[in-house]
Structures are given as structure tokens and as C-alpha cells.
Design an enzyme around this catalytic site. Structure first.
Site, PDB file in Angstrom:
ATOM      1  CE  LYS A  78      42.742  52.486  56.317  1.00  0.00           C
ATOM      2  NZ  LYS A  78      41.903  52.552  55.128  1.00  0.00           N
ATOM      3  N   GLY A 178      34.999  38.747  43.295  1.00  0.00           N
ATOM      4  CA  GLY A 178      34.479  39.221  44.586  1.00  0.00           C
ATOM      5  C   GLY A 178      33.109  39.861  44.428  1.00  0.00           C
ATOM      6  N   GLY A 180      31.127  41.047  47.014  1.00  0.00           N
ATOM      7  CA  GLY A 180      30.783  41.616  48.317  1.00  0.00           C
ATOM      8  C   GLY A 180      30.016  42.913  48.152  1.00  0.00           C
ATOM      9  CG  ASN A 181      29.407  45.295  51.598  1.00  0.00           C
ATOM     10  OD1 ASN A 181      28.344  44.698  51.668  1.00  0.00           O
ATOM     11  ND2 ASN A 181      30.252  45.396  52.618  1.00  0.00           N
ATOM     12  CB  VAL A 182      32.569  47.203  46.050  1.00  0.00           C
ATOM     13  CG1 VAL A 182      32.782  48.026  44.783  1.00  0.00           C
ATOM     14  CG2 VAL A 182      32.901  48.047  47.272  1.00  0.00           C
TER      15      VAL A 182
HETATM   16  P1  NAI Z   1      33.526  42.663  51.085  1.00  0.00           P
HETATM   17  O1  NAI Z   1      34.256  42.025  52.187  1.00  0.00           O
HETATM   18  O2  NAI Z   1      32.083  43.019  51.233  1.00  0.00           O
HETATM   19  O3  NAI Z   1      33.608  41.719  49.772  1.00  0.00           O
HETATM   20  C1  NAI Z   1      34.717  40.988  49.390  1.00  0.00           C
HETATM   21  C2  NAI Z   1      34.213  39.758  48.638  1.00  0.00           C
HETATM   22  O4  NAI Z   1      35.337  39.066  48.091  1.00  0.00           O
HETATM   23  C3  NAI Z   1      33.462  38.763  49.529  1.00  0.00           C
HETATM   24  O5  NAI Z   1      32.265  38.375  48.889  1.00  0.00           O
HETATM   25  C4  NAI Z   1      34.454  37.608  49.654  1.00  0.00           C
HETATM   26  O6  NAI Z   1      33.803  36.346  49.822  1.00  0.00           O
HETATM   27  C5  NAI Z   1      35.171  37.684  48.317  1.00  0.00           C
HETATM   28  N1  NAI Z   1      36.471  37.036  48.286  1.00  0.00           N
HETATM   29  C6  NAI Z   1      37.389  36.906  49.272  1.00  0.00           C
HETATM   30  N2  NAI Z   1      38.452  36.202  48.833  1.00  0.00           N
HETATM   31  C7  NAI Z   1      38.204  35.900  47.543  1.00  0.00           C
HETATM   32  C8  NAI Z   1      38.913  35.177  46.546  1.00  0.00           C
HETATM   33  N3  NAI Z   1      40.106  34.620  46.790  1.00  0.00           N
HETATM   34  N4  NAI Z   1      38.357  35.052  45.315  1.00  0.00           N
HETATM   35  C9  NAI Z   1      37.149  35.574  45.044  1.00  0.00           C
HETATM   36  N5  NAI Z   1      36.423  36.259  45.963  1.00  0.00           N
HETATM   37  C10 NAI Z   1      36.941  36.407  47.188  1.00  0.00           C
HETATM   38  O7  NAI Z   1      34.386  43.937  50.656  1.00  0.00           O
HETATM   39  P2  NAI Z   1      33.916  45.209  49.813  1.00  0.00           P
HETATM   40  O8  NAI Z   1      33.464  46.277  50.721  1.00  0.00           O
HETATM   41  O9  NAI Z   1      33.037  44.783  48.687  1.00  0.00           O
HETATM   42  O10 NAI Z   1      35.318  45.695  49.213  1.00  0.00           O
HETATM   43  C11 NAI Z   1      35.973  44.966  48.191  1.00  0.00           C
HETATM   44  C12 NAI Z   1      37.396  45.491  48.053  1.00  0.00           C
HETATM   45  O11 NAI Z   1      37.365  46.878  47.703  1.00  0.00           O
HETATM   46  C13 NAI Z   1      38.234  45.411  49.334  1.00  0.00           C
HETATM   47  O12 NAI Z   1      39.566  45.148  48.940  1.00  0.00           O
HETATM   48  C14 NAI Z   1      38.131  46.810  49.929  1.00  0.00           C
HETATM   49  O13 NAI Z   1      39.254  47.134  50.711  1.00  0.00           O
HETATM   50  C15 NAI Z   1      38.084  47.651  48.668  1.00  0.00           C
HETATM   51  N6  NAI Z   1      37.415  48.939  48.842  1.00  0.00           N
HETATM   52  C16 NAI Z   1      36.128  49.000  49.298  1.00  0.00           C
HETATM   53  C17 NAI Z   1      35.472  50.211  49.440  1.00  0.00           C
HETATM   54  C18 NAI Z   1      34.053  50.269  49.910  1.00  0.00           C
HETATM   55  O14 NAI Z   1      33.425  51.338  49.778  1.00  0.00           O
HETATM   56  N7  NAI Z   1      33.477  49.196  50.430  1.00  0.00           N
HETATM   57  C19 NAI Z   1      36.143  51.469  49.102  1.00  0.00           C
HETATM   58  C20 NAI Z   1      37.483  51.312  48.548  1.00  0.00           C
HETATM   59  C21 NAI Z   1      38.082  50.078  48.457  1.00  0.00           C
END
Ligand code: NAI
Length: 351
Positions: A78, A178, A180-182
Site C-alpha cells: 500500500k 452507503g 456510493g460507487n459500490v
Molecule cells: P464511495 O465514497 O463512492 O461511497 C461511500 C458512500 O457512503 C457515499 O455515498 C457516502 O455519502 C456514504 N457515507 C459516508 N458516510 C456515511 C454514513 N455515516 N452513513 C451512511 N452513508 C455514508 O466509496 P465506494 O467506492 O462505494 O466504497 C465503499 C466502501 O467500500 C469504502 O469503505 C471502500 O474503502 C470499500 N471498498 C471499495 C472498493 C471499490 O472497488 N470501490 C473495493 C474494496 C473496498
């Protein structure tokens, strides 16, 4: 900052400084027994170098387990850049980071992470070829998030089969934290499979869109833990399974994309005692890593599909073994990863 204890299990830790661009970074290679160390490059305004070091050591160790459990011939590493991504991220800084990665001569392969984007890595790629997760126009496979979501979905199907004697997700209620992207793509897969969704996000635009797109019920962010649901899917941030949230949970299965969901190991044991089936985060969320890893050998959809099926099969095996041994699933998943690492080291040892 330095204590022998803190990086005793790491192969190499490199401190990088480039005064011209303002780059200050740390690259940590935890273990390369299975192959070159792959792991994202995070940019964050760490309050101190000690905080940055602690984070990169913890994250790189996690990547070793993630790659080993996913059956990939990759090690764990990392990088962290100390700085505010909104103010300090410049092309010069990203290119300096690329040069630092290049000096590792392929022992560390970088990718996007929190605070960095796929587009940033087009810049990093100008000074090193040891990058994965590049934009499609640069020969990469683009955003890995939809594949992470598919892996989580297949993992939840495996958990449902285990917990409910072969049953599917149809008609089940899933609480998704959440969008977001996932989380968004996960909702799409779940809705297509006939699940009912309850969602929460701090971003109200996203919850409104989910209500419209998936007929999801929306709850306040703090209320998601206590939702009466079959499954809870944390897809926002880490350490959400802690002393405060555990007593609130009313679900049978937990599985989601967030990294480091358990605040500490003891919470894994408490979930087991309560009969909640926990899908270890570093196993169920490996889909994106599996996808970007394929960029190195030549991407093929059929191979990706096979490896995602493998992710679900690994989870099923972990659930069965943990039940047999009376151990938390997270501990069983770590055992499995360590067994693979030990086998690789034994093969490499001079006879
Ligand atoms: P992202 O940043 O696109 O989405 C996160 C979402 O969570 C956002 O919509 C945000 O507004 C929301 N959020 C933040 N605080 C919150 C709360 N207190 N309550 C409810 N919602 C809240 O991130 P992404 O890419 O979707 O990843 C999500 C998680 O999965 C992260 O922890 C990331 O590290 C992990 N992850 C992601 C991977 C990927 O391929 N994108 C791969 C492996 C792990």
C-alpha cells in the site's frame, strides 16, 4: 515514529520525499511470498507522519490477506501520500509518486484508493508502468467498483444459501449503508434478485435516487443499524461493527464492501455468539482487486466470472469451517490466508 514492533512483519517500508512537487509519501510492502505487492495509493491529510505510517502498515497487511484469500498470485502493499487531495494534488506530485513507485522495480504495483481517482493514475502512469486500474483508453479496465459490488452480491448469495439451507435472496430484506460507487451497484443487483431494500446515506440526493430507482425505503444514517432486516450490508466506512452498534443489530447476515468493518477482533466473536453470520470483509470485497489483477495477465471476462465464482466458493468454505471449528468467520478467513502464505514460503525455501 519508528518502533521495531510496528513494522516487524513488513518486508520493506520506503519513505519518499520530493521537495519540488511537495510529495511526502510512504510505500509499504508487507509480503511478496505470493507475488508482487499490489495495493492502492491513498491521499489523506494525516495529522502526523506517525498516523500515516500506522495506516500504511495496517492497510498493506490487509492487502496480503485479501490477495491470499482471493487465490491471487499477488502480495500485499500500500502507499499513502500525506496531503490534502483537494489542494495539494498536482500533476507534478502524481508524476513524482510514479517515479517513486518505479524505483521499486515492480515489487509494488499501485492503483487508485481513497483520495485518488482513476484519472490521477493516468498521470502516475506517465512515470511508471507499475499501475493497474487505469482508464480504458490507457489499456486498463476502468472503475473496479461495479465488480466489487458483483462480488459482494455473489458473496451474499453464498451466505444466504449457508444460513437458510440453500435459499436465495428473493423476498429478503437487505439494509444497505452507503450508496456510493459500490453500494449503488449492489442495490441494483439485489433489486434484480427480488430483494427488498432499506437504504441510508448522508447524501440525500443518493437516497432519493435509490427510492426512485429501486423502490427502496430510506432511513436516517444512524437508524440503519437497528433496521429489522435479513441482511446488513455496510458499504460506507470502516469500524461500523462496534460496542455501540452491535446491540442494535437485528439481522441474520452481515456482508458488505467496507474495509475493516470490525472495530476489533472481539466483535467477530460477539457476532458469532449472537448467531449472526459475518462475511469477512477482505474476502467478500475482493472483486475489484480480482478485476485489476487480471490487467496484468490480459483481461478476459470468462476468467473474471470464474474468479468471482471462486470468491463465493471461498466464502462458503469459510462459513462451513468456522461453524465446524466454533470460531469467528474473520479468524477462519485469516487462518486460510496464512495457510496459503505458509505453503508459498515453503515452496520457495531452499531445500
Ligand atoms: P464511495 O465514497 O463512492 O461511497 C461511500 C458512500 O457512503 C457515499 O455515498 C457516502 O455519502 C456514504 N457515507 C459516508 N458516510 C456515511 C454514513 N455515516 N452513513 C451512511 N452513508 C455514508 O466509496 P465506494 O467506492 O462505494 O466504497 C465503499 C466502501 O467500500 C469504502 O469503505 C471502500 O474503502 C470499500 N471498498 C471499495 C472498493 C471499490 O472497488 N470501490 C473495493 C474494496 C473496498
Amino acid at each position: 515514529v519508528f518502533s521495531a514492533e510496528s513494522f516487524a512483519d513488513h518486508e520493506q517500508v520506503v519513505f519518499v520525499s520530493d521537495p519540488d512537487s511537495g510529495l511526502r509519501a510512504i510505500i509499504a510492502i508487507h509480503d511478496t511470498s505470493l507475488g508482487p505487492a499490489l495495493g492502492g495509493c491513498r491521499m489523506y491529510p494525516y495529522p502526523s507522519e506517525e498516523d500515516a505510517l500506522r495506516d500504511v502498515l495496517r492497510l498493506s497487511r490487509g492487502m496480503t490477506y485479501k490477495a491470499a484469500a482471493a487465490g491471487l498470485d499477488l502480495g500485499g502493499g500500500k502507499a499513502v501520500i500525506i496531503g490534502d487531495p483537494r489542494r495539494q494534488k498536482t500533476p507534478a506530485l502524481l508524476q513524482a509518486m510514479g517515479r517513486a513507485v518505479d524505483r521499486m522495480a515492480g515489487r509494488y504495483i499501485t492503483a487508485e484508493d481513497v483520495g485518488t481517482t482513476v484519472a490521477d493514475f493516468a498521470e502516475v502512469h506517465k512515470t511508471t508502468r507499475h499501475v493497474v486500474g487505469l482508464p480504458v483508453e490507457l489499456g486498463g479496465t476502468g472503475d473496479p467498483s461495479p465488480t466489487t459490488a458483483l462480488g459482494v452480491f455473489l458473496g451474499l448469495e453464498a451466505a444466504a444459501r449457508h444460513r437458510w439451507n440453500g435459499r436465495t435472496l428473493s423476498g429478503r430484506t437487505v439494509a444497505v449503508q452507503g450508496l456510493g460507487n459500490v453500494g449503488w451497484h449492489l442495490c441494483r443487483y439485489l433489486a434484480e434478485a427480488g430483494a427488498r431494500l432499506v437504504v441510508a446515506d448522508v447524501d440525500e440526493d443518493r437516497t432519493a435516487r435509490a427510492a426512485a430507482a429501486f423502490s427502496a425505503e430510506v432511513v436516517r444514517p444512524q437508524a440503519i443499524y437497528a433496521v429489522e432486516a435479513d441482511i446488513f450490508a455496510p458499504c460506507a466506512m470502516g469500524a461500523v461493527l462496534n460496542d455501540e452498534t452491535l446491540p442494535q443489530l437485528r439481522c441474520a447476515i452481515i456482508g458488505g464492501a467496507a474495509n475493516n468493518q470490525l472495530a476489533c477482533d472481539a466483535h467477530g466473536e460477539r457476532l458469532r455468539e449472537r448467531g449472526i453470520l459475518y462475511a469477512p470483509d477482505f474476502v467478500i470485497n475482493a472483486g475489484g482487486m480480482i478485476r485489476v489483477a487480471l490487467e496484468r495477465d490480459g483481461f478476459a471476462q470468462a476468467l473474471l466470472d470464474d474468479r468471482l465464482k471462486g470468491l463465493a466458493a471461498t466464502l462458503s468454505a469459510i462459513f462451513e469451517r468456522a461453524e465446524r471449528d466454533g470460531k469467528p468467520t474473520q479468524a477462519t478467513a485469516i487462518d486460510l490466508a496464512q495457510e496459503r502464505l505458509r505453503a508459498a514460503r515453503a515452496r520457495q525455501a531452499p531445500s
